[in-house]
Design an enzyme around this catalytic site. Structure first.
Site, short mmCIF file in Angstrom:
data_model
loop_
_atom_site.label_atom_id
_atom_site.label_comp_id
_atom_site.label_asym_id
_atom_site.label_seq_id
_atom_site.Cartn_x
_atom_site.Cartn_y
_atom_site.Cartn_z
N ASP A 77 0.97 -0.76 -0.37
CA ASP A 77 0.38 -0.11 -0.11
C ASP A 77 1.27 1.26 -0.22
O ASP A 77 1.82 1.25 -0.67
CB ASP A 77 -0.51 0.33 1.25
CG ASP A 77 -2.07 0.73 1.24
OD1 ASP A 77 -2.45 1.75 0.56
OD2 ASP A 77 -3.33 0.43 1.08
N HIS A 115 -3.14 6.12 3.60
CA HIS A 115 -4.49 5.09 3.31
C HIS A 115 -3.57 3.85 3.48
O HIS A 115 -4.59 3.09 4.41
CB HIS A 115 -4.21 4.49 1.81
CG HIS A 115 -5.46 3.37 1.30
ND1 HIS A 115 -4.91 2.59 1.20
CD2 HIS A 115 -6.78 4.13 1.28
CE1 HIS A 115 -5.87 2.12 0.17
NE2 HIS A 115 -6.87 2.58 0.41
N SER A 317 -11.73 -0.38 0.12
CA SER A 317 -10.57 -0.98 1.28
C SER A 317 -11.12 -0.98 1.97
O SER A 317 -10.07 -2.60 2.63
CB SER A 317 -9.60 0.47 0.37
OG SER A 317 -9.18 0.85 -1.08
#
Length: 512
Positions: A77, A115, A317
């Site tokens: 990520d 994120h 997600s």
């Protein structure tokens, strides 16, 4: 997440504000302080109502309770920040930084976007104050598998920019190093996807995840955030082998019977649907102060969060991260399961949406307790027999029109060239990836990306050499002095398209 930016770099996100059931207000209305047990997007509520609390009460074969201990989840990520809740010793292991932030010590491994940390905390967050056996106390922040470890493999830069070749390289690295230092990587979390212009039957990213799957690693990927009208799942979720996750919407009630497929969740088609759904609506996880998401989307901050620790986001997600945590629990409880068995168990135990059924729900909604109460499907019963991906398609088609741009001269990364500028030969890569030799020390696809050994703090870095795809020498590049190198590697027209608004990042940081 994602969205447009002006020439000065300010985001102009399409949608931010999905707390339409007023979870913030309900959870803080008594004394102005946010309380997790009154917010259906909190990890307390999610872990309680989807069966993780039940798992934590069961005995594990390796001792203790089923909390994910002994299992490592690789989060490929934007990095993982070791904020409180992810700062226990040994909780987060820094693997290689393959992102464009890797060439500066102040940004290496760090989650400048926000994120990756959000996902890692959903999977395995655990406050230092949580006593053994006290994981189900609403006063603490606890992820789905609170004693699992996180392997941080950073591919996305501080502005979210990443190329599909970086993701493929990251997957190859995890497969090659999955048992280093006792890590026992059994799960890869991929909370994003591309709008690939080719099928999984030939896509290199699909081939990469299938290789991991066949090596015994469960791969969990986001179905995508393009909504019910989307005719395909994002890549690599479209690959039939791995676990494709859509999102369920709680609709603001505690009654699970009125839940529906979230409006943003990709439906796919009759050839490939999501395998199951998990909570993805207004999920509250850990905030990275000063990150891109935090600076440009303050609406994601949680009302009544006096410590300023939390951030609210929606998308497949988040749902994917919930399922990755669930997989870690199942693999601690039943460590001999194959990836096919894990997938079959999750599907057979999922709860159908009876009141609002939809093909987009796949097998139904995640039920961790139900999975642990269900016998493991036999190896033969669970075995998948899909035609394997050849991986002989193109990188450019896999990018789906999302190309990173060199900020120094505005040139796009296109064609059969990887993120460092080396020619990519699909056939040669397939042979090396299948043989487990795609990585030789810190070299992938003929270029040195990272170091070749572990250090006391993580995987060793390395300086990039040679010429980039845009013609500039890596060694002469001047990097930004910004803490997070903000806006260094945007996509076409400042769209950061590799983490684009409609698939990789859409709706992930909407706050009310």
């Amino acid at each position: 997440m994602g969205g447009q930016a002006t020439a000065t770099g300010a985001f102009l996100e399409e949608e931010w504000g999905d707390d339409d059931t007023y979870e913030d207000e309900q959870a803080s209305r008594f004394d102005g302080t946010w309380k997790a047990d009154h917010d259906q997007g909190s990890l307390y509520w999610i872990t309680k109502h989807y069966g993780a609390h039940d798992a934590w009460g069961k005995s594990a074969p390796n001792g203790g309770k089923v909390t994910g201990r002994g299992v490592t989840v690789a989060v490929i990520d934007t990095g993982v920040a070791k904020v409180p809740g992810l700062d226990l010793p040994g909780k987060v292991i820094d693997g290689p930084d393959l992102s464009y932030d890797s060439q500066r010590a102040g940004t290496r491994y760090v989650d400048g976007y926000g994120h990756g940390t959000h996902m890692a905390a959903i999977i395995a967050g655990r406050d230092a104050s949580v006593p053994v056996g006290g994981e189900n106390d609403a006063k603490h922040f606890v992820g789905v598998a609170p004693d699992a470890r996180i392997l941080n493999v950073k591919v996305g830069a501080s502005d979210g920019g990443a190329d599909v070749s970086q993701v493929i390289a990251g997957i190859d690295w995890v497969v090659a190093h999955r048992n280093d230092n006792g890590m026992n990587v059994r799960v890869i979390n991929l909370s994003y996807g591309t709008l690939s212009q080719q099928s999984a039957a030939v896509d290199p990213l699909a081939r990469a995840v299938e290789n991991a799957w066949k090596k015994g690693v469960v791969v969990v990927a986001s179905a995508g955030n393009d909504g019910a009208a989307a005719a395909r799942l994002a890549m690599p979720a479209e690959d039939p082998y791995l676990i494709a996750v859509g999102a369920v919407d709680h609709r603001g009630t505690e009654d699970l019977k009125d839940d529906r497929v979230a409006g943003f969740s990709n439906a796919g088609n009759s050839a490939r649907r999501p395998d199951l759904l998990a909570p993805g609506k207004s999920v509250v996880s850990l905030r990275v102060p000063g990150s891109d998401a935090d600076r440009h989307h303050p609406a994601g901050r949680v009302t009544g969060d006096v410590a300023g620790r939390y951030f609210r986001g929606s998308g497949t997600s988040q749902a994917t991260a919930v399922v990755s945590g669930a997989a870690a629990l199942l693999l601690q409880a039943r460590p001999t399961m194959t990836p096919d068995q894990v997938k079959a168990l999750l599907r057979v135990s999922a709860d159908k949406l009876v009141s609002y059924p939809s093909p987009a729900m796949g097998s139904g909604v995640l039920d961790i307790k139900g999975a642990l109460d269900t016998s493991t499907p036999s190896v033969n019963t669970a075995r998948q027999v899909w035609t394997a991906s050849t991986g002989l398609g193109t990188l450019e088609a896999s990018r789906g029109g999302d190309n990173v741009v060199d900020p120094s001269n505005g040139r796009s990364l296109t064609g059969e060239v990887d993120a460092l500028g080396a020619p990519f030969d699909a056939a040669r890569w397939v042979a090396a990836s299948t043989a487990g030799t795609a990585w030789v020390g810190g070299t992938w696809n003929g270029r040195t990306w990272t170091g070749s050994a572990w250090t006391s703090t993580g995987w060793a870095p390395a300086g990039w050499t040679g010429t980039s795809w845009s013609g500039q020498d890596w060694a002469t590049r001047t990097y930004s002095s910004d803490t997070f190198l903000a806006r260094s590697w945007r996509g076409e027209q400042f769209l950061a398209r590799s983490w684009r608004g409609s698939t990789w990042l859409a709706r992930s940081w909407r706050g009310f």
